[in-house]
Design an enzyme around this catalytic site. Structure first.
Site, mmCIF file in Angstrom:
data_model
loop_
_atom_site.group_PDB
_atom_site.id
_atom_site.type_symbol
_atom_site.label_atom_id
_atom_site.label_comp_id
_atom_site.label_asym_id
_atom_site.label_seq_id
_atom_site.Cartn_x
_atom_site.Cartn_y
_atom_site.Cartn_z
ATOM 1 N N CYS A 93 0.853 -1.185 0.000
ATOM 2 C CA CYS A 93 0.000 0.000 0.000
ATOM 3 C C CYS A 93 0.887 1.233 0.000
ATOM 4 C CB CYS A 93 -0.906 -0.016 1.233
ATOM 5 S SG CYS A 93 -2.016 1.403 1.338
ATOM 6 N N HIS A 135 -8.893 -3.591 -2.766
ATOM 7 C CA HIS A 135 -7.954 -2.850 -1.914
ATOM 8 C C HIS A 135 -8.321 -1.374 -1.871
ATOM 9 C CE1 HIS A 135 -3.707 -2.040 -0.445
ATOM 10 N NE2 HIS A 135 -4.075 -0.839 -0.862
ATOM 11 N N GLU A 136 -8.548 -0.768 -3.045
ATOM 12 C CA GLU A 136 -8.870 0.662 -3.097
ATOM 13 C C GLU A 136 -10.253 0.934 -2.529
ATOM 14 O OE1 GLU A 136 -6.457 2.577 -3.496
ATOM 15 O OE2 GLU A 136 -5.127 1.074 -4.360
ATOM 16 N N HIS A 139 -10.222 1.290 1.197
ATOM 17 C CA HIS A 139 -9.741 2.582 1.703
ATOM 18 C C HIS A 139 -10.899 3.545 1.974
ATOM 19 C CE1 HIS A 139 -5.390 2.601 1.775
ATOM 20 N NE2 HIS A 139 -5.337 2.038 0.579
#
Length: 152
Positions: A93, A135-136, A139
């Protein structure tokens, strides 16, 4: 000048981001700044909170490091369906430099999101694209890949 990418333990990285309701030139400018920061890092995805903007926006370019680029903008993304089969991938990351962790994630996901004009899209993602969009997307809810890390 490229916006700096925030690093842990910055509290913005743990914030739940607000939905985007205005699709205008400011939003387009934000995504251009996000792409510039992502490519400079160099990464394959970047979420708005990583540059201190608490909006449900992320950008990706899954293929630019290995061939022709494929830049994409995701606004108000939501996961509609996940594959029950998991794959463990090594993830890093931009907000947690110099650390790579093994993360189990669904092999495929189906997402729905809006583009810069507010038009809805839906698509299934697999392999590295599935890892990156998950993953994004995480966030945007203050979730980091280290939260899922498997222990050795």
């Amino acid at each position: 000048m490229t916006r700096p990418i925030l690093e842990m333990p910055d509290p913005a990285l743990r914030a739940v981001c607000a939905p985007v309701t205005t699709f205008d030139a400011d939003l387009a400018d934000l995504t251009e700044e996000m792409f510039a920061a992502m490519y400079a890092a160099p990464g394959r995805g970047l979420a708005a909170p990583q540059i201190g903007v608490l909006s449900r926006v992320f950008v990706t370019d899954v293929t630019w490091k290995t061939g022709a680029g494929s830049p994409r903008v995701f606004i108000n993304a939501e996961i509609l369906h996940v594959d029950l089969a998991l794959a463990v991938n090594e993830e890093s990351c931009l907000s947690i430099p110099r650390i790579t962790v093994a993360v189990p994630r669904p092999r495929t996901v189906r997402m729905r999101w809006q583009d810069l004009q507010g038009v809805f899209h839906a698509e299934a993602f697999a392999d590295s694209a599935a890892v990156i969009v998950q993953h994004e997307r995480d966030h945007l809810d203050g979730i980091l890949c280290t939260d899922y890390a498997t222990l050795p």
